[in-house]
Design a protein around this motif. Structure first.
Motif, PDB file in Angstrom:
ATOM      1  N   MET A   1     -12.867  -5.488   2.225  1.00  0.00           N
ATOM      2  CA  MET A   1     -14.059  -6.010   2.916  1.00  0.00           C
ATOM      3  C   MET A   1     -15.108  -4.907   3.111  1.00  0.00           C
ATOM      4  O   MET A   1     -14.763  -3.811   3.529  1.00  0.00           O
ATOM      5  CB  MET A   1     -13.635  -6.537   4.286  1.00  0.00           C
ATOM      6  N   LEU A   3     -18.615  -3.172   4.700  1.00  0.00           N
ATOM      7  CA  LEU A   3     -19.111  -3.002   6.065  1.00  0.00           C
ATOM      8  C   LEU A   3     -19.945  -4.195   6.552  1.00  0.00           C
ATOM      9  O   LEU A   3     -19.739  -4.713   7.643  1.00  0.00           O
ATOM     10  CB  LEU A   3     -19.963  -1.728   6.077  1.00  0.00           C
ATOM     11  N   GLN A   5     -19.864  -7.167   5.653  1.00  0.00           N
ATOM     12  CA  GLN A   5     -19.052  -8.385   5.795  1.00  0.00           C
ATOM     13  C   GLN A   5     -18.254  -8.330   7.101  1.00  0.00           C
ATOM     14  O   GLN A   5     -18.011  -9.351   7.732  1.00  0.00           O
ATOM     15  CB  GLN A   5     -18.101  -8.524   4.607  1.00  0.00           C
ATOM     16  N   GLU A   6     -17.840  -7.099   7.486  1.00  0.00           N
ATOM     17  CA  GLU A   6     -17.061  -6.947   8.726  1.00  0.00           C
ATOM     18  C   GLU A   6     -17.907  -7.240   9.953  1.00  0.00           C
ATOM     19  O   GLU A   6     -17.481  -7.940  10.854  1.00  0.00           O
ATOM     20  CB  GLU A   6     -16.564  -5.502   8.854  1.00  0.00           C
ATOM     21  N   ASN A   7     -19.134  -6.661   9.984  1.00  0.00           N
ATOM     22  CA  ASN A   7     -19.894  -6.768  11.239  1.00  0.00           C
ATOM     23  C   ASN A   7     -21.205  -7.551  11.107  1.00  0.00           C
ATOM     24  O   ASN A   7     -21.944  -7.669  12.073  1.00  0.00           O
ATOM     25  CB  ASN A   7     -20.165  -5.368  11.819  1.00  0.00           C
TER      26      ASN A   7
END
Ligand SMILES: C[S@@+](CC[C@H](N)C(=O)[O-])C[C@H]1O[C@@H](n2cnc3c(N)ncnc32)[C@H](O)[C@@H]1O
Length: 379
Positions: A1, A3, A5-7
């Motif tokens: 994943m 960055l 997409q994570e936050n």
């Protein structure tokens, strides 16, 4: 994943003077948790909002999606970390790419060198796996990659806009000293326009202010003429959502009242350029453009004048620019009663020459020039 997409956090690059207006615009398009930064705004957005911003923003230059963030004290480490990314998620060896970089207060001192190391890492990544490498194209690459290193913290991002959003696709014909589209859009934002009062640009040049006024008045998405966006290269690109979002905004375009937007310029070349540019976004000749010297216009009454007169050059007939602005001031006073004029001064030394008292002046930098927009209410 990755960055982003994570936050779900992105970074909008915006000119400093335009930032307060861009915050309002980004919020209206659905961005949340906005955090102003140097030359930009960090924000959180869903995928649909990211798409909407790219398709509609009038003020933002680019939206970056960060994919990797790390401590970076040397070019060797930059190369190593960049080599660990799965670049085939974003491009293939038949695509073209370009890297832009900025560095500040870091062990790596030069942005060009930083960009070169990242470019090498990507090229070597493909060469090692396929014996081929994607080519670099610094004009119109398939993928723009951005590297930002500040205090030895590096962020590698994908430019989801795919090149600056000021390139709307209508300004195919230019003149000397055209105004950048995002600045023209910011100036249109300043005029408090009811979209009923006719708007006139008597120094229309290539027609940028006219086109931006049209996009604003009709709610036409600024991205409607752009052929592609960087977000189409993201591994999680959702073509259905993208099409659906574009259709929703396209269906909201409003017709324009007749004779609402007009312009003129004394240069035949400029008039031709402006006509051609306007014809790319306007469907029914809704913007009229004439070849005319401003001082031959008998009157501009009860309208909004928004214009960017010449600056930084000497005029013909040995009239210097000081005298020209004095004459323009007289024209506004004597022949424009009932109108409100918004004059953009590329060079602010001429504000005093115009001999009128402005209701306000606002700073708007234009490609490094310390310009001012001044408002004059004419009785
Ligand atoms: C700074 S440029 C405007 C650029 C324009 N905003 C654009 O984005 O392309 C100034 C324009 O004023 C025009 N101009 C200069 N003197 C003029 C005059 N006396 N009457 C009308 N137009 C004039 C020039 O031909 C030039 O196109």
């Amino acid at each position: 994943m990755y960055l982003y997409q994570e936050n779900q956090t992105y970074f909008a690059q915006v000119a400093e003077d335009i930032k307060p207006l861009a915050i309002v615009e980004l919020e209206s398009l659905g961005a949340t948790n906005l955090r102003p930064r140097f030359r930009g705004i960090a924000f959180t957005a869903t995928t649909a909002v990211l798409y909407a911003i790219n398709y509609n923003s009038r003020l933002v230059n680019r939206v970056l999606a960060p994919i990797l963030y790390f401590n970076c004290h040397s070019d060797k480490y930059l190369y190593r970390r960049a080599s660990e990314l799965h670049w085939e998620d974003f491009l293939s060896n038949t695509n073209t790419f370009a890297v832009t970089a900025t560095v500040a207060q870091s062990a790596i001192k030069h942005s060009k060198f930083a960009a070169l190391r990242l470019k090498d890492a990507i090229a070597d990544y493909f060469r090692a796996r396929t014996n081929q490498r994607p080519s670099v194209d610094t004009r119109e690459p398939d993928l723009w990659i951005n590297l930002h290193i500040e205090n030895n913290q590096a962020t590698i991002s994908i430019d989801t806009s795919g090149g600056s959003l000021h390139r709307r696709g209508y300004r195919l014909n230019s003149v000397a000293a055209p105004m950048i589209e995002t600045l023209a859009a910011a100036l249109i934002n300043q005029i408090d326009w009811d979209k009923q009062t006719p708007i006139v640009d008597p120094f229309c040049g290539s027609g940028t202010l006219l086109c931006e006024a049209y996009l604003y008045a009709t709610g036409t998405p600024t991205g409607s003429l752009r052929k592609r966006f960087g977000l189409e290269q993201l591994p999680d690109f959702d073509p259905e959502l993208w099409q659906q979002m574009k259709s929703t905004y396209n269906e909201q375009i409003q017709p324009l009242s007749p004779n609402l937007i007009s312009g003129s310029d004394r240069s035949a070349t400029a008039v031709e350029a402006a006509r051609k540019n306007c014809s790319l976004i306007v469907h029914h000749k809704e913007i009229s453009i004439n070849e005319q010297d401003v001082f031959d216009i008998p009157a501009i009454n009860d309208k909004i004048i928004i214009s960017n007169p010449p600056y930084g050059i000497r005029l013909e007939n040995s009239n210097d620019l000081g005298k020209f602005y004095q004459r323009l001031g007289d024209f506004l006073k004597q022949r424009c009663s009932g109108s409100t004029a918004y004059i953009y001064f590329g060079d602010r030394q001429y504000i005093k020459k115009i001999g009128l008292h402005p209701s306000w002046k606002k700073a708007f930098n234009n490609g490094g020039l310390d310009g001012r927009l001044a408002k004059y209410v004419l009785y």
